[in-house]
Design a protein around this motif. Structure first.
Motif, PDB file in Angstrom:
ATOM      1  N   GLY A 600       0.818  -1.201   0.000  1.00 51.18           N
ATOM      2  CA  GLY A 600       0.000   0.000   0.000  1.00 51.18           C
ATOM      3  C   GLY A 600       0.843   1.238   0.000  1.00 51.18           C
ATOM      4  N   SER A 601       0.230   2.344  -0.166  1.00 52.10           N
ATOM      5  CA  SER A 601       0.935   3.614  -0.180  1.00 52.10           C
ATOM      6  C   SER A 601       1.050   4.148   1.223  1.00 52.10           C
ATOM      7  N   GLU A 602       1.785   5.228   1.354  1.00 55.67           N
ATOM      8  CA  GLU A 602       1.950   5.838   2.661  1.00 55.67           C
ATOM      9  C   GLU A 602       0.606   6.297   3.227  1.00 55.67           C
ATOM     10  N   ALA A 603      -0.293   6.666   2.336  1.00 57.41           N
ATOM     11  CA  ALA A 603      -1.597   7.159   2.799  1.00 57.41           C
ATOM     12  C   ALA A 603      -2.363   6.104   3.575  1.00 57.41           C
ATOM     13  N   ASP A 604      -2.071   4.833   3.256  1.00 58.41           N
ATOM     14  CA  ASP A 604      -2.774   3.747   3.942  1.00 58.41           C
ATOM     15  C   ASP A 604      -2.421   3.693   5.415  1.00 58.41           C
ATOM     16  N   PHE A 605      -1.297   4.288   5.772  1.00 58.56           N
ATOM     17  CA  PHE A 605      -0.800   4.162   7.141  1.00 58.56           C
ATOM     18  C   PHE A 605      -0.737   5.525   7.823  1.00 58.56           C
ATOM     19  N   SER A 606      -1.649   6.419   7.457  1.00 58.33           N
ATOM     20  CA  SER A 606      -1.641   7.739   8.083  1.00 58.33           C
ATOM     21  C   SER A 606      -2.023   7.651   9.551  1.00 58.33           C
ATOM     22  N   ASP A 607      -2.821   6.634   9.918  1.00 57.21           N
ATOM     23  CA  ASP A 607      -3.227   6.439  11.305  1.00 57.21           C
ATOM     24  C   ASP A 607      -2.467   5.273  11.915  1.00 57.21           C
ATOM     25  N   ILE A 608      -2.399   5.312  13.247  1.00 52.23           N
ATOM     26  CA  ILE A 608      -1.800   4.207  13.988  1.00 52.23           C
ATOM     27  C   ILE A 608      -2.826   3.757  15.008  1.00 52.23           C
ATOM     28  N   GLY A 609      -3.267   2.511  14.880  1.00 53.16           N
ATOM     29  CA  GLY A 609      -4.263   2.027  15.824  1.00 53.16           C
ATOM     30  C   GLY A 609      -5.009   0.817  15.300  1.00 53.16           C
ATOM     31  N   PHE A 610      -6.217   0.623  15.821  1.00 52.70           N
ATOM     32  CA  PHE A 610      -7.006  -0.564  15.505  1.00 52.70           C
ATOM     33  C   PHE A 610      -8.398  -0.148  15.050  1.00 52.70           C
ATOM     34  N   ASN A 611      -8.978  -0.952  14.194  1.00 48.80           N
ATOM     35  CA  ASN A 611     -10.339  -0.722  13.733  1.00 48.80           C
ATOM     36  C   ASN A 611     -11.152  -1.993  13.981  1.00 48.80           C
ATOM     37  N   ASN A 612     -11.885  -1.995  15.105  1.00 49.77           N
ATOM     38  CA  ASN A 612     -12.722  -3.152  15.489  1.00 49.77           C
ATOM     39  C   ASN A 612     -11.940  -4.466  15.404  1.00 49.77           C
ATOM     40  N   ALA A 613     -10.723  -4.456  15.948  1.00 48.80           N
ATOM     41  CA  ALA A 613      -9.824  -5.608  15.823  1.00 48.80           C
ATOM     42  C   ALA A 613      -9.892  -6.483  17.067  1.00 48.80           C
ATOM     43  N   THR A 614      -9.917  -7.791  16.840  1.00 50.73           N
ATOM     44  CA  THR A 614      -9.878  -8.786  17.916  1.00 50.73           C
ATOM     45  C   THR A 614      -8.712  -9.736  17.643  1.00 50.73           C
ATOM     46  N   PHE A 615      -7.984 -10.105  18.708  1.00 52.85           N
ATOM     47  CA  PHE A 615      -6.779 -10.897  18.537  1.00 52.85           C
ATOM     48  C   PHE A 615      -6.755 -12.068  19.517  1.00 52.85           C
ATOM     49  N   GLU A 616      -5.995 -13.094  19.146  1.00 55.77           N
ATOM     50  CA  GLU A 616      -5.624 -14.150  20.084  1.00 55.77           C
ATOM     51  C   GLU A 616      -4.200 -14.578  19.766  1.00 55.77           C
ATOM     52  N   TRP A 617      -3.613 -15.291  20.704  1.00 56.18           N
ATOM     53  CA  TRP A 617      -2.229 -15.713  20.500  1.00 56.18           C
ATOM     54  C   TRP A 617      -2.158 -16.780  19.411  1.00 56.18           C
ATOM     55  N   HIS A 618      -1.042 -16.755  18.655  1.00 57.60           N
ATOM     56  CA  HIS A 618      -0.805 -17.794  17.653  1.00 57.60           C
ATOM     57  C   HIS A 618      -0.665 -19.136  18.347  1.00 57.60           C
ATOM     58  N   GLY A 619      -1.045 -20.174  17.636  1.00 61.77           N
ATOM     59  CA  GLY A 619      -0.795 -21.524  18.138  1.00 61.77           C
ATOM     60  C   GLY A 619      -1.850 -22.045  19.078  1.00 61.77           C
ATOM     61  N   VAL A 620      -2.913 -21.278  19.318  1.00 59.73           N
ATOM     62  CA  VAL A 620      -3.970 -21.748  20.222  1.00 59.73           C
ATOM     63  C   VAL A 620      -4.898 -22.695  19.472  1.00 59.73           C
ATOM     64  N   HIS A 621      -5.114 -23.887  20.024  1.00 63.65           N
ATOM     65  CA  HIS A 621      -6.020 -24.864  19.416  1.00 63.65           C
ATOM     66  C   HIS A 621      -7.385 -24.709  20.067  1.00 63.65           C
ATOM     67  N   LYS A 622      -8.344 -24.306  19.278  1.00 66.61           N
ATOM     68  CA  LYS A 622      -9.657 -24.019  19.853  1.00 66.61           C
ATOM     69  C   LYS A 622     -10.339 -25.271  20.382  1.00 66.61           C
ATOM     70  N   GLU A 623      -9.951 -26.428  19.828  1.00 68.42           N
ATOM     71  CA  GLU A 623     -10.596 -27.634  20.305  1.00 68.42           C
ATOM     72  C   GLU A 623     -10.045 -28.094  21.646  1.00 68.42           C
ATOM     73  N   SER A 624      -8.905 -27.519  22.047  1.00 76.54           N
ATOM     74  CA  SER A 624      -8.312 -27.916  23.320  1.00 76.54           C
ATOM     75  C   SER A 624      -9.120 -27.331  24.466  1.00 76.54           C
TER      76      SER A 624
END
Length: 1489
Positions: A600-624
């Motif tokens: 992307g261009s520089e304009a894509d990164f004019s802001d620093i932050g999150f937009n309705n973002a949800t995260f979890e750690w890598h490697g987590v097995h949901k079935e565990s």
């Protein structure tokens, strides 16, 4: 010229003589090639040609190599002039001869064609002077020599005129070939620094193969400068040429990346085949030459022996002719093998290098799942597995490319040998085929089982490596608890599991090896029985020995085919493992700087932050059901640009996780992240930074003014003044030379020095004192360095930072509790005042994310004071010189067992005697059909002398042959079995000794020795001892015995050969020494260079987020290229040197066989004796050629033992247990004192004292707080109580002693001491929560639950559990998804669970919030009321109600009294520390209580 033709080869093609059609065809081809090269062909033809010729083109061309190139070759005009002169003279000579034979009316086409061909050659040389050898013209000259030879054999007599003409023709053509071969092979050198034959070898010069001409290439003479240098002195790393640009890994892997971007669906295997197609095709073609022409010696042997059945002058002459033909075939093998080995080696090097680079490149891109654990054995790769992939699987796959052609040649050899046998022995040869088929049927189930064993063996090896790696990485922590011996036993158990699989593998290999080793004897026995009994034919000497030779030639492909098949299957397993890693998930493209295309261009990164973002750690097995499912979000935040933003929240709320998510290191379930990590726009400072440098590859380079501004703003000036070497101080592995506060500030300085616009700081204020924190806030976070930079700061200390902040985010349980401008958070100051924090973290207990290293801080702190010398903390790895000492061999022999080696020698002698006896018996058998034939050694009485003639009764002869075969078979079986047993014993013994010695090494050894260097002993060197070493040792012994046995037989049969044999032996010895010296030095250099190539992998995996945050992936990939190039350069030159020796020994061996055959023919010995001599001459030549190589290889492989033995001599700690001085079971009791008197401690003899004659007494159950500034000796005191560092004299005498509960701690074992004292450090292991609390299962589950509840862990962690509840089996590891505060609480729970009466807490609660800190302090006072506690405090509020406070400064006790007394002391050190604290009102109030 004569038109007569010689009998065996006329050379005619449709009645056109060879001398006419061959030059004509070559000339027409040359004209056609020249014509097409100058014409623009139709596009369809070009496309078709490119597609067809693609496999025959070099994968790496000049277009793929980074310049500049050297195309300024000195014009070798004299060579061109010489070639033109020879061609022109030849043309005119043939033209004159043409006129002469026209007059004589004889056939003239030959002369006319030759004249035209040479004239065209003249024009071509004049019009287009070649810069490289003109191969078509060389081929023309070769055809002229061949025509001359044909003409020579066609002469009815040897008249002077024709002989002179033939001689002139041959000499002129040979001279033309020689002169053309002096031109360089490459028109453009791929670098400006290519070495030439006149240059002294240097690492500043590129490999001389790029400057070779045809003859130096064919004889490998271009490597002689390094052989000459090696003979004069030991080679050093600066003496070895660097790799050719065509071999450099950056060029190779860049081409690989371009291929993968063009063909994203192609598999790794397909790419490897495409990239090595030319080498594989040439390898196959050259291998086929050896496969087909390799049967010429066997056929010639039959013809020679048949000629001697009835010796006449004609038959002897015919025998000599076949001997000469054998000689020529052997010479061709020497040259073909040289070329084949070059191309297979290039294929191997490129494949291995591409796999190395691909694995490293993947490591830079893959999700950082270090610390995530899984019950799935095939889970994501960790360090141990990746090291095994590089040092095991990558080699296994590359080796299959080396052996590629043999898979195709082996079946061809089998077919030719069987057809040949049929021609000699008729249908009886089919009985041998039946035996072979039976052997293959037996092999099938063994092969299937072998694959299963291999898979399990690799998994066991991975497990062993992981345990050893974790042991070494956490060795200091394990020593704190006295657990190192128990952990060592776990590693030993993992090793035994690995060896159990190896035993099974050895059993299968023994059966397979026995089958294929005995097959030649079994096939010979079956065939001879059928031939003599069934067909009633006579087994003459020529038939018997030719058949045996063919059976021996059958043995190689028969033995090789199963081995190659198994190796292919093993490589398939390895390829699956490698592709499994390469298929692992990667971080998003926006989180990487390796991507070749901007997303992307520089304009894509004019802001620093999150937009309705949800995260979890890598490697987590949901079935565990037992894993934590911590989720961060949903987050909807935009951090203000160019301002300071704060992130606050309770311990475990997700503060560090938010920064990690912003960097792309957490798995984004939904929403978007806005940040630009490209072009070094982001800098990151984690809570636990380690050794790296301030400049850290910044594009700014070293800007002195900026550098000093950063050092001052981060309050590092005082620290640098303390260091003996100032800012040239080397930072040890994991930052071992720095305190916690210093590491935090160096990491902060690195972030601030960078040109990044966005800076992420993870609580750098947690590890510094009040004064330093204020300085950093005023000068660093709000000064000129922070202007117009977006700074996002995670901290518990809001009140200090709030005045300069613009935006504040408060987190709770992974979600945003509130966020907004700072005015909305003014109330935070009331609840979360800045607490005083001491600035020294324990110098030994670091954990969490580690930043990869550049070993020296030459870039780091580049302004060294001239008056001081920087001392090396980590010395360069020691490299042995000269021959491997006898002690090294003796260590291995003893480890394998003296009896094993004695029996091995006996069995080897038996096998040699049986083989020679077998040949003598066959000779006697064949000669016995003719009673008048001379007998081999007639004066010797043989057991078979009284047997009936075989044409009367052949059964006794067959029975004796059967007995000899059975004796040989069981000798071989015993020999193979004993070899595996001895190897296993040596492997087990040396690994265990190495493990035990390193486990008992003092902590200082691990400060000064990189873990990667130690791991190299446990991988490369142990792998060599496990596999190659026993084979090398037995091959060397076998080579010596073969040499002596064959030499003895030849001299006994032909005594006249002795003088010539001595001359030949002298030639062998004359050639060898330079090679032995060079290869020894090169292999040792390679062993040393391997360590840094892989040592950085651990640091890289632990510090992956730092590398990606700073957009330094390319830098680390480039550094990896350099490291791999370095060790590969030694390996590359080694194989060039090996080729140099092999070619000379092959040629010399050909001479030996030829001369021995001529002597046998001229001495008039019997055909049986001749057969024995010829066979033994071949064995002698092969043994001579192999002897130097195997002896050299033996020394190289013993270099692995030498490196292991080096570490068997490391210094050792005091004994773990002293039986005569064991403390009682109740020690230390609750009413025992701690007495320290006149204690003096230093870390090493060449360093100053860190504790200077200190004395104090701690009463039973007393709580002592220890405070002081950086370098005051607080942690050193804790280490001395555990005897991690001993008194300066190396022992604690009556004048310098420390006693606990009346026992001098210097008199008891270290395990007894350390297991009775608890040190609270926050290092964790990969495993479960329970295994971290109670690694050796000494407590019940209920006790574990109780201690978790008392340390407030159940409430804290249960917030992160979405389902399945909170269990003791929750996975935890060294990195993991626990916050720093949660990790401290787990470590605290571990300390409380141990229930000892003495507890040392080093920074017990530095990274948790104040409210939880108060609760934990209450727990400590209640649960540990009867224990003697020494706390090295961060927060003065933590220890203000302790019984007494010990204040240290510069290794001396400044104050030691009750807190009230010290606070009341005007001008006192402790009072002044408290006055600077934000808690001063509370602290002062405590004095009034």
């Amino acid at each position: 010229m004569h038109s007569a033709q010689e009998p065996w080869f006329s050379g005619q093609l449709h009645n056109v003589p060879f001398g006419t059609w061959c030059p004509a065809v070559i000339t027409i081809l040359a004209i056609l090639i020249d014509f097409l090269a100058r014409r623009q062909l139709p596009k369809i033809i070009q496309v078709t040609w490119n597609a067809l010729s693609a496999p025959f083109r070099n994968f790496i061309t000049l277009d793929d190599v980074e310049g500049p190139f050297d195309d300024d070759f000195p014009q070798q005009i004299w060579i061109i002039r010489a070639l033109v002169s020879i061609a022109l003279v030849s043309s005119f000579s043939w033209l004159a001869y043409f006129g002469y034979i026209i007059v004589l009316q004889e056939p003239w086409t030959n002369a006319l064609v030759a004249s035209i061909a040479w004239f065209y050659a003249t024009l071509r040389l004049l019009l287009r002077a070649p810069s490289t050898p003109p191969y078509m013209l060389i081929l023309l000259a070769v055809s002229q020599i061949a025509a001359a030879c044909i003409y020579y054999f066609s002469l009815p007599d040897y008249a002077a005129g024709p002989m002179i003409a033939i001689l002139i023709r041959t000499i002129s053509s040979a001279t033309f070939i020689y002169m053309a071969g002096l031109l360089p092979l490459q028109a453009v050198r791929p670098a400006l620094n290519v070495a030439s034959s006149t240059n002294i070898p240097s690492s500043n010069l590129s490999s001389p193969e790029d400057d070779a001409n045809l003859w130096s290439w064919c004889t490998v003479s271009f490597v002689e400068p390094i052989l000459d240098l090696a003979w004069k002195r030991t080679l050093n790393d600066a003496d070895v040429w660097s790799l050719s640009p065509f071999f450099r890994h950056k060029n190779l892997f860049n081409k690989c990346l371009r291929y993968r971007s063009r063909y994203p669906t192609h598999s790794l295997l397909r790419f490897l085949l495409v990239s090595n197609s030319l080498d594989l095709i040439l390898d196959l073609a050259l291998e086929m030459w050896g496969a087909v022409v390799g049967f010429v010696p066997a056929y010639a042997l039959r013809m020679i022996l048949s000629s001697l059945d009835n010796p006449t002058p004609e038959s002897v002459a015919n025998a000599k002719y076949w001997a000469f033909l054998t000689f020529v075939a052997h010479l061709s093998f020497a040259q073909v093998d040289l070329f084949k080995n070059w191309h297979t080696r290039r294929c191997y090097e490129r494949t291995r290098g591409q796999l190395f680079c691909a694995l490293h490149y993947k490591a830079l891109r893959r999700r950082d799942i270090s610390g995530k654990t899984s019950s799935d054995e095939e889970g994501s790769a960790d360090l141990g597995k990746i090291v095994n992939l590089m040092q095991g699987d990558a080699y296994a796959v590359a080796q299959r490319f080396w052996d590629f052609a043999a898979i195709f040649s082996s079946p061809l050899r089998l077919v030719i040998a069987l057809v040949f046998l049929y021609k000699i022995l008729g249908w009886s040869a089919m009985s041998g085929v039946a035996v072979i088929l039976f052997a293959y049927i037996l092999n099938y189930p063994l092969a299937t089982y072998n694959i299963k064993i291999t898979r399990a063996s690799w998994k066991a090896k991975d497990k062993r490596m992981n345990v050893v790696n974790e042991l070494l990485q956490n060795i200091r922590f394990l020593k704190f608890y006295g657990w190192e011996n128990q952990w060592s036993r776990t590693a030993h158990q993992a090793r035994e599991e690995e060896l159990d699989w190896r035993v099974k593998e050895n059993v299968v290999d023994t059966i397979i090896s026995f089958i294929w080793t005995w097959i030649p004897s079994a096939t010979a026995l079956a065939t001879f029985s059928w031939y003599t009994l069934g067909e009633q034919e006579q087994l003459t000497v020529s038939k018997a020995f030719t058949a045996v030779a063919l059976f021996s030639q059958l043995q190689e492909p028969m033995t090789a085919l199963p081995g190659q098949f198994f190796a292919m299957l093993h490589a398939y397993v390895s390829m699956q493992r490698i592709e499994g890693l390469l298929a692992e998930q990667e971080v998003p493209e926006w989180a990487l700087s390796l991507s070749t295309v901007d997303t992307g261009s520089e304009a894509d990164f004019s802001d620093i932050g999150f937009n309705n973002a949800t995260f979890e750690w890598h490697g987590v097995h949901k079935e565990s059901m037992t894993e934590t499912h911590f989720q961060l979000g949903p987050l909807n935040i935009k951090f203000p640009k160019g301002q300071l933003s704060l992130i606050s929240g309770a311990t475990g709320a997700g503060k560090s996780a938010m920064l990690t998510a912003l960097l792309g290191e957490m798995h984004c379930l939904s929403g978007d992240v806005s940040i630009n990590k490209r072009r070094h726009q982001v800098a990151y400072c984690a809570q636990t930074p380690c050794k790296d440098n301030i400049i850290f590859g910044s594009k700014l380079g070293f800007d002195e003014a900026r550098y000093h501004a950063v050092v001052e703003a981060c309050a590092l000036e005082r620290d640098l003044a303390v260091f003996e070497a100032g800012d040239m101080t080397e930072i040890g592995e994991k930052g071992i030379t720095l305190s916690g506060g210093q590491r935090a500030r160096v990491a902060l300085a690195r972030a601030m020095y960078s040109e990044a616009n966005c800076i992420l700081l993870d609580d750098p204020l947690a590890a510094v004192d009040m004064h330093t924190a204020q300085h950093i806030v005023q000068h660093c976070l709000s000064g000129e360095l922070a202007r117009d930079r977006t700074i996002i700061l995670v901290t518990h200390h809001i009140s200090l930072c709030l005045p300069i902040a613009s935006y504040v985010v408060e987190l709770s349980r992974g979600s945003i509790a509130r966020a907004g401008d700072k005015e909305e958070f003014q109330d935070i100051g009331e609840f979360d005042a800045l607490n005083e924090v001491d600035d020294e973290e324990t110098e030994v207990a670091t954990s969490g994310i580690q930043t990869p290293d550049d070993n020296m801080s030459k870039d780091v702190l580049p302004m060294q004071r001239p008056s001081q010398t920087a001392k090396k903390l980590v010395e360069a790895e020691v490299r042995a010189e000269g021959r491997v000492p006898f002690r090294t061999y003796w260590v291995y022999i003893k480890a394998a067992g003296l009896m094993s080696w004695a029996l091995t020698l006996v069995l080897m002698l038996m096998i040699r005697m049986i083989n020679i006896g077998n040949q003598v018996f066959l000779a006697k058998w064949g000669e016995s059909y003719d009673v008048s034939a001379s007998v081999f050694l007639p004066n010797v009485k043989y057991p078979w002398d009284d047997l009936p003639p075989p044409d009367v009764n052949v059964k006794p002869w067959l029975l004796i042959y059967l007995y000899i075969s059975i004796a040989g078979a069981f000798s071989v079986l015993a020999y193979i079995s004993l070899g595996y047993y001895a190897s296993l014993q040596a492997s087990r013994s040396l690994f265990l000794r190495l493990l035990q010695r390193l486990t008992r090494a003092p902590a200082r050894f691990f400060d000064t020795t990189p873990i990667g260097r130690i791991l190299n002993r446990f991988t490369t060197d142990i792998n060599t001892i496990d596999g190659a070493l026993q084979t090398s040792a037995r091959a060397a012994l076998s080579g010596v015995l073969n040499f002596l046995a064959s030499f003895t037989v030849i001299i006994v049969v032909i005594p006249a050969f002795a003088p010539l044999a001595l001359v030949i032996a002298w030639l062998y010895i004359r050639i060898a020494p330079r090679f032995v010296q060079a290869q020894r030095d090169l292999r040792r250099l390679e062993s040393v260079a391997l360590s840094p190539a892989f040592a950085g992998f651990d640091e890289l995996l632990r510090g992956l987020s730092h590398v990606r945050a700073f957009a330094m992936e390319s830098r680390y990939q480039d550094k990896f290229y350099e490291k791999v190039d370095k060790f590969q350069s030694y390996d590359h030159v080694y194989w060039l040197v090996n080729g140099w020796l092999r070619w000379r020994y092959d040629c010399l061996g050909s001479v030996v066989v030829y001369l021995t055959t001529l002597f046998a023919l001229s001495q008039g010995v019997s055909n049986g004796s001749s057969a024995i001599v010829i066979v033994q001459a071949g064995i002698f030549a092969e043994a001579s050629r192999q002897l130097v190589r195997v002896l050299a290889q033996l020394e190289l492989d013993f270099n692995a033992v030498e490196r292991v033995v080096e570490y068997l001599g490391v210094p050792q700690e005091a004994p773990a247990i002293i039986e005569k001085s064991r403390p009682p079971a109740y020690w230390p009791s609750s009413d025992g004192q701690l007495v320290v008197e006149n204690l003096v401690v230093r870390y090493s003899p060449d360093l100053p004292d860190v504790l200077k004659n200190i004395s104090f007494v701690v009463q039973p159950s007393e709580k002592i707080g220890v405070v002081g500034r950086t370098g005051s000796g607080k942690s050193s005191l804790a280490l001395s109580l555990l005897r991690m560092i001993e008194a300066s004299a190396g022992r604690i005498t009556s004048d310098h002693f420390c006693s606990i509960d009346g026992i001098d701690i210097s008199t008891i074992g270290l395990e007894d001491l350390r297991s009775r004292i608890v040190v609270r450090t926050f290092q964790l292991f990969s495993g479960t929560l329970r295994s971290n609390l109670d690694p050796f299962e000494e407590h019940t589950d209920q006790e574990c639950w109780d201690v978790l509840e008392r340390c407030h862990l159940t409430r804290l962690l249960s917030r992160a559990i979405e389902k399945g509840g909170f269990t003791l089996e929750m996975p935890i590891s060294q990195g993991g998804s626990l916050s720093a505060g949660e990790r401290q609480l787990v470590a605290l729970a571990r300390a409380v669970l141990r229930k000892t009466n003495i507890i040392i807490m080093d920074e017990a609660t530095s990274q948790i919030d104040s409210r939880l800190d108060d609760q934990i302090q209450t727990t400590i006072r209640e649960e540990l009321s009867g224990a003697l506690i020494i706390t090295i405090a961060h927060r003065l509020k933590t220890i203000i109600d302790y019984d007494r406070i010990l204040v240290l400064d510069a290794g001396e006790i400044v104050e030691f009294d009750e807190p009230k007394v010290l606070l009341a002391k005007v001008g006192g050190a402790f009072r002044e520390m408290c006055r600077k604290s934000a808690d001063w009102p509370q602290l002062f109030a405590s004095m009034e209580r």
